[in-house]
Write an enzyme that holds these catalytic residues in place. Structure first.
Site, PDB file in Angstrom:
ATOM      1  N   VAL A  13     -48.466 -46.426  38.864  1.00 37.88           N
ATOM      2  CA  VAL A  13     -47.523 -45.608  38.095  1.00 37.88           C
ATOM      3  C   VAL A  13     -46.553 -46.535  37.384  1.00 37.88           C
ATOM      4  CG1 VAL A  13     -45.918 -43.678  38.173  1.00 37.88           C
ATOM      5  CG2 VAL A  13     -47.643 -43.923  39.944  1.00 37.88           C
ATOM      6  N   CYS A  68     -30.203 -26.867  24.994  1.00 33.89           N
ATOM      7  CA  CYS A  68     -30.607 -28.241  24.707  1.00 33.89           C
ATOM      8  C   CYS A  68     -29.436 -29.211  24.815  1.00 33.89           C
ATOM      9  CB  CYS A  68     -31.173 -28.329  23.292  1.00 33.89           C
ATOM     10  SG  CYS A  68     -29.914 -28.094  22.014  1.00 33.89           S
ATOM     11  N   GLU A 126     -31.024 -13.418  10.778  1.00 41.32           N
ATOM     12  CA  GLU A 126     -32.444 -13.225  10.531  1.00 41.32           C
ATOM     13  C   GLU A 126     -32.856 -13.670   9.136  1.00 41.32           C
ATOM     14  OE1 GLU A 126     -34.080  -9.580  12.135  1.00 41.32           O
ATOM     15  OE2 GLU A 126     -33.741 -10.910  13.810  1.00 41.32           O
ATOM     16  N   CYS A 153     -39.805 -27.782  29.417  1.00 44.87           N
ATOM     17  CA  CYS A 153     -41.257 -27.909  29.195  1.00 44.87           C
ATOM     18  C   CYS A 153     -41.952 -28.576  30.366  1.00 44.87           C
ATOM     19  CB  CYS A 153     -41.528 -28.695  27.915  1.00 44.87           C
ATOM     20  SG  CYS A 153     -41.215 -30.462  28.071  1.00 44.87           S
ATOM     21  N   PHE A 159     -38.418 -10.224  11.625  1.00 40.29           N
ATOM     22  CA  PHE A 159     -39.188  -9.008  11.872  1.00 40.29           C
ATOM     23  C   PHE A 159     -40.224  -8.694  10.792  1.00 40.29           C
ATOM     24  CE2 PHE A 159     -39.240  -5.293  14.582  1.00 40.29           C
ATOM     25  CZ  PHE A 159     -38.526  -5.725  15.694  1.00 40.29           C
ATOM     26  N   GLN A 169     -26.072 -20.271  11.702  1.00 39.15           N
ATOM     27  CA  GLN A 169     -27.179 -19.308  11.694  1.00 39.15           C
ATOM     28  C   GLN A 169     -28.093 -19.542  10.495  1.00 39.15           C
ATOM     29  OE1 GLN A 169     -28.050 -16.748  14.027  1.00 39.15           O
ATOM     30  NE2 GLN A 169     -26.777 -18.218  15.084  1.00 39.15           N
TER      31      GLN A 169
HETATM   32  C1  LIG Z   1     -44.162 -36.336  25.672  1.00 43.57           C
HETATM   33  C2  LIG Z   1     -45.227 -37.383  25.530  1.00 43.57           C
HETATM   34  C3  LIG Z   1     -45.557 -37.824  24.279  1.00 43.57           C
HETATM   35  C4  LIG Z   1     -46.537 -38.767  24.120  1.00 43.57           C
HETATM   36  N1  LIG Z   1     -46.822 -39.180  22.858  1.00 43.57           N
HETATM   37  C5  LIG Z   1     -47.799 -40.077  22.652  1.00 43.57           C
HETATM   38  C6  LIG Z   1     -48.143 -40.498  21.334  1.00 43.57           C
HETATM   39  O1  LIG Z   1     -47.569 -40.048  20.350  1.00 43.57           O
HETATM   40  N2  LIG Z   1     -49.146 -41.383  21.178  1.00 43.57           N
HETATM   41  C7  LIG Z   1     -49.796 -41.878  22.258  1.00 43.57           C
HETATM   42  O2  LIG Z   1     -50.688 -42.708  22.100  1.00 43.57           O
HETATM   43  N3  LIG Z   1     -49.504 -41.514  23.523  1.00 43.57           N
HETATM   44  C8  LIG Z   1     -48.527 -40.617  23.744  1.00 43.57           C
HETATM   45  N4  LIG Z   1     -48.249 -40.208  25.015  1.00 43.57           N
HETATM   46  C9  LIG Z   1     -49.048 -40.681  26.152  1.00 43.57           C
HETATM   47  C10 LIG Z   1     -48.401 -41.787  26.976  1.00 43.57           C
HETATM   48  O3  LIG Z   1     -47.085 -42.045  26.618  1.00 43.57           O
HETATM   49  C11 LIG Z   1     -49.138 -43.060  26.866  1.00 43.57           C
HETATM   50  O4  LIG Z   1     -50.432 -42.850  27.285  1.00 43.57           O
HETATM   51  C12 LIG Z   1     -48.493 -44.199  27.646  1.00 43.57           C
HETATM   52  O5  LIG Z   1     -48.963 -45.406  27.120  1.00 43.57           O
HETATM   53  C13 LIG Z   1     -48.759 -44.175  29.137  1.00 43.57           C
HETATM   54  O6  LIG Z   1     -47.995 -45.208  29.763  1.00 43.57           O
HETATM   55  P1  LIG Z   1     -47.343 -45.038  31.182  1.00 43.57           P
HETATM   56  O7  LIG Z   1     -46.737 -46.325  31.565  1.00 43.57           O
HETATM   57  O8  LIG Z   1     -46.405 -43.893  31.202  1.00 43.57           O
HETATM   58  O9  LIG Z   1     -48.629 -44.714  32.047  1.00 43.57           O
HETATM   59  P2  LIG Z   1     -48.777 -44.078  33.489  1.00 43.57           P
HETATM   60  O10 LIG Z   1     -48.788 -42.585  33.377  1.00 43.57           O
HETATM   61  O11 LIG Z   1     -47.766 -44.664  34.411  1.00 43.57           O
HETATM   62  O12 LIG Z   1     -50.211 -44.603  33.862  1.00 43.57           O
HETATM   63  C14 LIG Z   1     -51.314 -44.203  33.097  1.00 43.57           C
HETATM   64  C15 LIG Z   1     -52.614 -44.809  33.659  1.00 43.57           C
HETATM   65  O13 LIG Z   1     -52.660 -46.213  33.444  1.00 43.57           O
HETATM   66  C16 LIG Z   1     -52.985 -46.917  34.650  1.00 43.57           C
HETATM   67  N5  LIG Z   1     -52.224 -48.180  34.659  1.00 43.57           N
HETATM   68  C17 LIG Z   1     -50.896 -48.292  34.449  1.00 43.57           C
HETATM   69  N6  LIG Z   1     -50.552 -49.590  34.504  1.00 43.57           N
HETATM   70  C18 LIG Z   1     -51.680 -50.299  34.728  1.00 43.57           C
HETATM   71  C19 LIG Z   1     -51.957 -51.662  34.871  1.00 43.57           C
HETATM   72  N7  LIG Z   1     -51.029 -52.587  34.795  1.00 43.57           N
HETATM   73  N8  LIG Z   1     -53.244 -52.026  35.092  1.00 43.57           N
HETATM   74  C20 LIG Z   1     -54.230 -51.094  35.148  1.00 43.57           C
HETATM   75  N9  LIG Z   1     -54.020 -49.789  35.017  1.00 43.57           N
HETATM   76  C21 LIG Z   1     -52.755 -49.397  34.811  1.00 43.57           C
HETATM   77  C22 LIG Z   1     -52.582 -45.986  35.762  1.00 43.57           C
HETATM   78  O14 LIG Z   1     -53.357 -46.210  36.904  1.00 43.57           O
HETATM   79  C23 LIG Z   1     -52.794 -44.617  35.165  1.00 43.57           C
HETATM   80  O15 LIG Z   1     -54.098 -44.191  35.394  1.00 43.57           O
HETATM   81  C24 LIG Z   1     -47.239 -39.266  25.217  1.00 43.57           C
HETATM   82  C25 LIG Z   1     -46.912 -38.820  26.497  1.00 43.57           C
HETATM   83  C26 LIG Z   1     -45.906 -37.879  26.646  1.00 43.57           C
HETATM   84  C27 LIG Z   1     -45.550 -37.415  28.013  1.00 43.57           C
HETATM   85  S1  FES Z   2     -38.163 -30.450  30.514  1.00 45.67           S
HETATM   86 FE1  FES Z   2     -38.342 -32.565  30.586  1.00 45.67          FE
HETATM   87  S2  FES Z   2     -38.806 -33.082  28.595  1.00 45.67           S
HETATM   88 FE2  FES Z   2     -38.888 -30.950  28.568  1.00 45.67          FE
HETATM   89  S1  FES Z   3     -31.854 -24.992  21.575  1.00 46.30           S
HETATM   90 FE1  FES Z   3     -30.254 -26.208  20.824  1.00 46.30          FE
HETATM   91  S2  FES Z   3     -28.569 -24.885  20.899  1.00 46.30           S
HETATM   92 FE2  FES Z   3     -30.219 -23.626  21.490  1.00 46.30          FE
END
Ligand SMILES: Cc1cc2nc3c(=O)[nH]c(=O)nc-3n(C[C@H](O)[C@H](O)[C@H](O)COP(=O)(O)OP(=O)(O)OC[C@H]3O[C@@H](n4cnc5c(N)ncnc54)[C@H](O)[C@@H]3O)c2cc1C
Ligand code: FES
Ligand code: FES
Length: 1261
Positions: free
Chosen positions: A256, A108, A1192, A35, A862, A1132
């Site tokens: 980050v 997976c 199926e 993904c 199907f 299956q």
């Molecule tokens: C697969 C997936 C599922 C998710 N599910 C959820 C969910 O269920 N619920 C939900 O709420 N969120 C969800 N999120 C979103 C995400 O996880 C959150 O927003 C998370 O809190 C971001 O944190 P990070 O450290 O990864 O942020 P980053 O991506 O590292 O940073 C995000 C932003 O915050 C700023 N930042 C980071 N640290 C600081 C700091 N110390 N001071 C000031 N600014 C800062 C950065 O500049 C950037 O702009 C999901 C994301 C993914 C990829």
């Molecule tokens: S390929 Fe990384 S979580 Fe799906």
């Molecule tokens: S996606 Fe898990 S075995 Fe195919």
């Protein structure tokens, strides 16, 4: 590759060894890409870091697709290759996942291995719930197995648990001599693998953390690190002051941390940042301080983890309005309304950073709660969430301070501050609640066309969550002073808690092999999938794992953004000017047919759906190709009509084919003599295949004779060959298709690979270079479409005793813009639509609508899973009208003896009756139904429901020649055997079953001689095992005289002798196929070779306040003939059931009114995770005389969950005095459930006149 300013290279350890150069990082293909957005877990790796303060090594799983490589400086990364391999040693995690049958397509599996492995590195003897959490919380998705065997493999590491721990005794009750079930279920086996075979886990054998990384971490002279890339710079500051200086110098640079927000924005939303600052690892941001009045958490601390470790009192009591410090000069920002609403004066300045978050403890008479509702309980963004806090005057229930914040109701968090202000001084009672609900709805308004849709549901949730808060606080007050504050009514108690996440458990039962069967005969044994170990070690090769080829180019698609429009112009100049771009390919480059059998490869002159391929860009890297694809400018002029929904298609009379119809008896006449007639409509929305390996093609043009070889994942190589030959205008014998395996297909790789193959081949032909075309998840979901949405209209005539006398049913499917497989889907719907019921006067018609959506295609079942929902819906509606339980009406109308179907094919429903009876009995259906009724009497906000569904599923294809199959078997002189055939290994274990077939395994040295199986591009579909058997029998007959002369000889001696005697060691096997036929003129035929029967019973609990549901138990009885391999067959059945359950409940595709698919990632489209599977899951393979094909059929059994939800909702509606008949279409999402459980809250919300706005999304069924 990144270099530091000082010309140092990035230092990372891979698999325990230091790697300083690029070459040691490449070719690790075990980690899969599915993904790219952190949403599926296929790319899970283990990251280990040393903490110089605590002197501890911390291992954690990470989704590699979101981890910036520079953030790994000083970290040790372990991929699946570092855990174990066939070449060295297989790790117990890999071995057990394979032997417990936890892999099917295997895509997976490396991610699963890494999640369990990381857990074991931290907890060598985990509790069962840690396994479920490790797989659920880390979001490891599997769309094949249904998760049960994966969890089971993890549970084998738990001290307490053997796999079946039903009684907590640590021993499976089925294995106990005195177990009561044993006598009842004689000759049934439950062991699908032998735990005694497992290697023990020895944590001392794991690689050590590299000492050099410890030395690096402890180096007191930390310096700022700067990594310079092609377009971006990454800076890791050494101290907090350094960080602030950087922030001042680069105010726009993001920080980050986890990259889980930033990463997807860069990747999917085209965000670009020239500089990144990464404070990861700064000790000043990594701390937790607890004091008497609160907790301070450093901004770099993993909050989620911390919350979980705090896990209880402190968190539950935490205050709602914490403060958080921000730096330059240290200052405090209250986490209040203005901040959460992002008011500019309360927001961070660009040079500021968050250093820590302070969470004060709550005090007495102060209650704080977080509430949320999501499409799926785990790992889903909230539909609405809320944080609420109330402080009372000491010793009273008089509100002193109240705060309510809502998320997902607008672009930012929203505070209901006016409502809160108005309520100060009020008592915490029902009148206050009533006013609060009205005022909050006035204050927080979600416009009818709001982004995200579900407007009425979200409005309802605003007050439903408020009500939940109200109840929780009343409970809390009662606990503080029971005399003064009465508790909430007992009936309301269950509204307080969300559903707990339980570790699933259950039993799988199958017929034991005959004790007299020779031990070397593998038929009937649960043999492990032939590639399972390779799946779990990451050594199984999928298309994108194939090494780079000299001169290879990557392809990125340019897709239409309009549903129906004329192409005015295509400007490719900007794209061609970008670095690495070699060519842009359009319809003009197709040397042969660009429109073959109605399927268009590259759009020409006009586009007919959003997502249609208009062109492709070929470039030296995928990143370059993708960037260039965005730069191609297409001018359109919209064309009318734009048809998106079935309703619009009916209005415009827009169809792909003529109607298909079957009829028996005299329907019109019968309607005149029935007691009652009902009419209704059922909508069933579509489904995305979500195979874990997206569509992948490697097209290799050859130097000579216009030959081309395509490596791809497909279910239908012949079609690919045919389409590619047509597109290139070459004879078919110039095109070779190779398919070793594919990472899931579910029907999605029947027709689409032919179109995508032609698109790639045209690019390869034009550039003269190999083309790698791997679709991103979002493109795959957009371009390849999925299951047909369906509208069913019925008119049913029945007697008051529930006997149905007449049915007139019309089906319309949304076929999309081209024919694809829609005609066959409609035929199957019409032929199979009676399901298990005999209705003497029966008319069924079906038509595929032509719309401006991407063309829907084959999908497991199907059409059967959609069509039969309509049948079960009208049976349930009849039951409701007759005041009878649905199971009674089903039984009354079910086929009982040898009969003819509505299309006049004779069949014997005896196995159907047996499955039905056993399912009712062994699931204790009636007892549990009574228990559910008792539960429902005692609980107002949660209701339980049960449903049982019978299934008659026809296998095969009505066109006889589609059923043929052939095999070529060679025996080589060392005795090894090569079977070349046309079957496609999709994870269903085709090869495994093939080598289990008796006459194949008669070369019975499977153990000794590798039986290599290779695919050739014949036209072949079913009956693969049969034709292999056929060839092997021929070869054995030839060898027989030699064996007779030297019975004690060895296999290779016989083969050598046969060669000396010039006996041919090659043979073909051919199966002409079942002689099926269907005459649509007459509506009669022997359409199917055989039938598969089954029954499933499910029990759910529904939260009427939020719309959430929990699947408590499922029992499946499936007619499985004599299973060649019960482990594969149960796999299956379970996998199909869970896929079906997802289809009928949480999987929801969202389209804009303009035909744009919004749901293009696992974030917006929720397939079941490990936490959705039944808490108790019992599967029994029932023996019968039928041939078998189970892959199926099981899909439809998932509808038992839909109808159990219906039963629970019906109970809620009965209690509320609402109309007993109601429409519950599919999927039964939380939105659908909540809005059908009508109550004072749904009545309170504002409703909009549909004619006054355009909604954000629409239903296309
Ligand atoms: C697969 C997936 C599922 C998710 N599910 C959820 C969910 O269920 N619920 C939900 O709420 N969120 C969800 N999120 C979103 C995400 O996880 C959150 O927003 C998370 O809190 C971001 O944190 P990070 O450290 O990864 O942020 P980053 O991506 O590292 O940073 C995000 C932003 O915050 C700023 N930042 C980071 N640290 C600081 C700091 N110390 N001071 C000031 N600014 C800062 C950065 O500049 C950037 O702009 C999901 C994301 C993914 C990829
Ligand atoms: S390929 Fe990384 S979580 Fe799906
Ligand atoms: S996606 Fe898990 S075995 Fe195919």
């Amino acid at each position: 590759w990144y270099k530091t300013q000082e010309n140092m290279l990035l230092v990372i350890s891979m698999q325990g060894g230091k790697c300083r150069n690029q070459s040691s990082l490449v070719r690790l293909t075990g980690t899969k890409y599915s993904c790219g957005g952190g949403g599926c877990g296929a790319c899970t790796v283990m990251v280990s870091r040393y903490n110089s303060t605590t002197k501890a090594i911390h291992h954690y799983p990470a989704t590699a697709c979101l981890v910036p490589i520079c953030s790994l400086y000083g970290a040790a990364v372990t991929t699946v290759e570092g855990v174990g391999s066939i070449k060295t040693r297989i790790h117990p995690v890999q071995e057990r996942l394979a032997k417990c049958h936890g892999t099917q397509c295997g895509f997976c599996s490396p991610g699963m291995v890494m999640s369990i492995y990381t857990l074991l590195r931290n907890h060598p003897e985990p509790a069962p719930e840690q396994i479920t959490k490790a797989l659920g919380v880390e979001r490891n998705l599997c769309h094949c197995t249904g998760y049960r065997p994966i969890v089971e493999s993890g549970k084998t590491f738990c001290v307490e648990s053997t796999v079946c721990e039903l009684k907590g005794s640590g021993k499976c009750c089925m294995d106990q001599e005195d177990g009561s079930l044993v006598n009842r279920w004689e000759k049934m086996c439950t062991k699908l693998y032998d735990e005694d075979e497992f290697q023990p886990l020895d944590p001392s054998q794991e690689p050590i953390f590299p000492p050099e990384l410890i030395r690096m971490a402890e180096d007191p002279n930390k310096r700022r690190l700067t990594f310079q890339g092609e377009r971006t710079t990454w800076i890791t500051p050494a101290t907090l002051n350094d960080l602030l200086e950087l922030k001042a110098n680069f105010p726009k640079a993001p920080l980050v941390m986890g990259n889980t927000e930033l990463g997807p924005s860069i990747k999917f939303k085209n965000e670009f940042h020239p500089v990144f600052i990464s404070p990861l690892g700064l000790p000043e941001l990594h701390f937790v301080n607890t004091t008497d009045d609160g907790v301070t958490i450093g901004a770099g601390y993993t909050l989620l983890k911390h919350l979980r470790t705090l896990a209880g009192a402190q968190i539950r009591n935490m205050a709602p309005a914490p403060s958080f410090h921000h730096t330059s000069h240290l200052s405090l920002i209250p986490l209040n309304g203005p901040f959460l609403e992002r008011s500019p004066e309360a927001d961070l300045k660009s040079e500021e950073i968050v250093s820590s978050v302070y969470i004060p403890y709550s005090t007495q008479w102060h209650f704080v709660f977080g509430l949320r509702m999501a499409q799926r309980q785990e790992n889903a963004f909230a539909i609405v969430n809320a944080g609420m806090s109330v402080k009372f005057e000491d010793g009273t229930n008089t509100i002193k301070k109240l705060q309510m914040f809502y998320g997902s109701v607008g672009p930012t968090t929203v505070s209901a501050s006016q409502t809160c202000k108005q309520l100060i001084g009020r008592q915490w009672d029902d009148q206050m609640l009533s006013d609060a609900c009205r005022w909050v709805l006035d204050e927080i308004y979600i416009p009818p066309a709001a982004e995200g849709g579900m407007v009425e549901y979200r409005r309802t949730l605003i007050i439903s969550l408020l009500f939940k808060f109200y109840l929780k606080v009343r409970r809390g007050l009662n606990q503080m002073d029971p005399q003064k504050f009465p508790d909430i009514p007992e009936k309301f108690m269950s509204a307080l808690e969300d559903f707990p996440i339980e570790t699933p458990q259950g039993i799988q039962m199958f017929q034991c092999v005959d004790p007299h069967q020779p031990p070397q005969d593998p038929v009937g044994h649960p043999v492990m999938h032939q590639s399972a170990i390779k799946h779990t070690t990451g050594e199984a090769v999928y298309i994108d794992d194939m090494p780079c080829i000299d001169q290879e180019l990557f392809l990125a698609p340019i897709t239409s953004t309009r549903a129906h429009a004329k192409i005015i112009s295509i400007d490719i100049s900007e794209a061609l000017a970008l670095p690495g771009v070699v060519d842009v390919i359009t319809a003009e480059d197709v040397p042969g047919d660009n429109n073959y059998q109605g399927e268009i490869f590259y759009a020409q002159n006009e586009v007919i759906c959003v997502g249609q391929i208009v062109g492709t860009v070929a470039a030296d890297t995928y990143a370059h190709a993708r960037e260039a694809a965005k730069k191609v400018k297409i001018a359109y002029e919209d064309i009318e009509p734009r048809i998106i929904t079935i309703e619009q298609a009916l209005k415009h009379n827009s169809f792909l084919f003529d109607e298909k119809k079957i009829e028996q008896g005299n329907v019109e006449q019968a309607f005149k003599y029935v007691d009652q007639i009902i009419e209704g409509e059922v909508h069933v929305e579509g489904q995305e295949h979500f195979y874990m390996e997206t569509s992948s093609i490697l097209a290799l043009p050859k130097e000579e004779d216009k030959e081309m070889v395509l490596h791809l994942g497909t279910q239908y190589p012949t079609r690919v060959q045919e389409y590619v030959a047509a597109a290139l205008n070459v004879p078919r014998n110039r095109i070779a298709c190779r398919m070793k395996r594919t990472g899931g297909a579910f029907g999605g790789k029947v027709a689409k690979p032919a179109v995508l193959g032609a698109v790639s081949a045209v690019a390869a032909n034009k550039t003269g270079r190999p083309i790698r075309f791997i679709l991103e998840r979002g493109d795959d979901m957009l371009i390849t479409a999925g299951r047909h949405p369906l509208l069913g209209k019925y008119k049913i005539g029945f007697m008051n005793n529930g006997v149905i006398k007449a049915a007139d049913v019309e089906y319309y499917v949304n076929g999309g813009c081209t024919p694809d497989e829609s005609e066959m889907v409609v035929e199957f719907i019409v032929l199979k639509s009676e399901n298990a019921y005999y209705i003497p006067n029966f008319r069924c018609r079906g038509r595929a609508c032509k719309t401006n959506l991407p063309s829907n295609t084959a999908f497991r079942g199907f059409g059967f899973p959609q069509g039969t929902v309509v049948v079960e819906a009208y049976i349930t509606a009849v039951a409701s009208q007759c005041n009878l339980p649905p199971e009674e009406v089903k039984e009354i109308n079910m086929y009982k003896r040898i009969s003819k179907t509505a299309f006049k094919q004779t069949f014997n429903p005896e196995p159907l009756r047996r499955c039905w009876k056993e399912c009712l009995e062994k699931s204790s259906f009636y007892t549990r139904k009574l228990a559910a009724e008792e539960f429902n009497k005692k609980n107002y906000w949660k209701k339980r429901g049960l449903a049982i569904v019978p299934m008659k599923f026809c296998i095969g294809i009505p066109t006889a020649y589609y059923n043929q199959a052939a095999t070529l078997v060679h025996i080589y002189l060392d005795g090894s055997v090569l079977v070349t055939h046309g079957g496609c290994e999709l994870g269903q274990g085709l090869y495994t079953k093939m080598i289990q077939v008796r006459s194949v395994s008669v070369f019975s040295n499977i153990e000794e001689y590798a039986c290599y199986i290779q695919l050739n591009n014949f036209f072949l579909r079913n009956a693969i095992t049969l034709n292999a058997q056929n060839a092997c029998q021929t070869l054995m007959a030839r060898l027989h005289p030699i064996i007779r002369k030297n019975p004690k000889g060895k296999w290779e001696d016989w083969i050598a002798k046969a060669f000396e005697k010039s006996i041919s060691l090659s043979a073909t096997g051919y199966f002409k196929g079942y002689q099926t036929n269907m005459d649509w003129e007459k509506g009669e035929g022997n359409a199917y070779p055989y039938y598969v029967y089954g029954a499933a019973c499910s029990e759910v609990e529904v939260n009427c306040l939020t719309g959430a549901h929990k699947l408590l138990r499922t029992d499946i009885f499936m007619d499985a003939a004599f299973s060649i391999n019960p482990a594969l067959d149960i796999g299956q059945v379970e996998g199909a059931f869970i896929q079906g359950m997802g289809f009928y409940t949480i999987e929801e595709l969202k389209y804009s009114p303009e035909g744009v698919l919004y749901s293009r990632s696992p974030d917006d489209y929720k397939i079941p995770t490990v936490t959705e599977i039944p808490e108790e899951f019992y599967v029994t393979l029932v023996r019968s005389q039928n041939p078998i094909g189970l892959g199926e059929a099981g899909m439809f059994l998932g509808s038992s969950v839909l109808f159990a939800i219906y039963d629970a909702v019906a109970a809620a509606r009965r209690e509320r005095g609402l109309a007993k008949t109601f429409v519950l279409s599919s999927p039964a999402t939380p939105e659908m459930i909540r809005m059908t459980c009508v109550d004072q809250f749904t009545d309170m919300i504002p409703r909009d006149d549909p004619s006054t706005f355009t909604p954000w999304s629409i239903r296309v069924s």
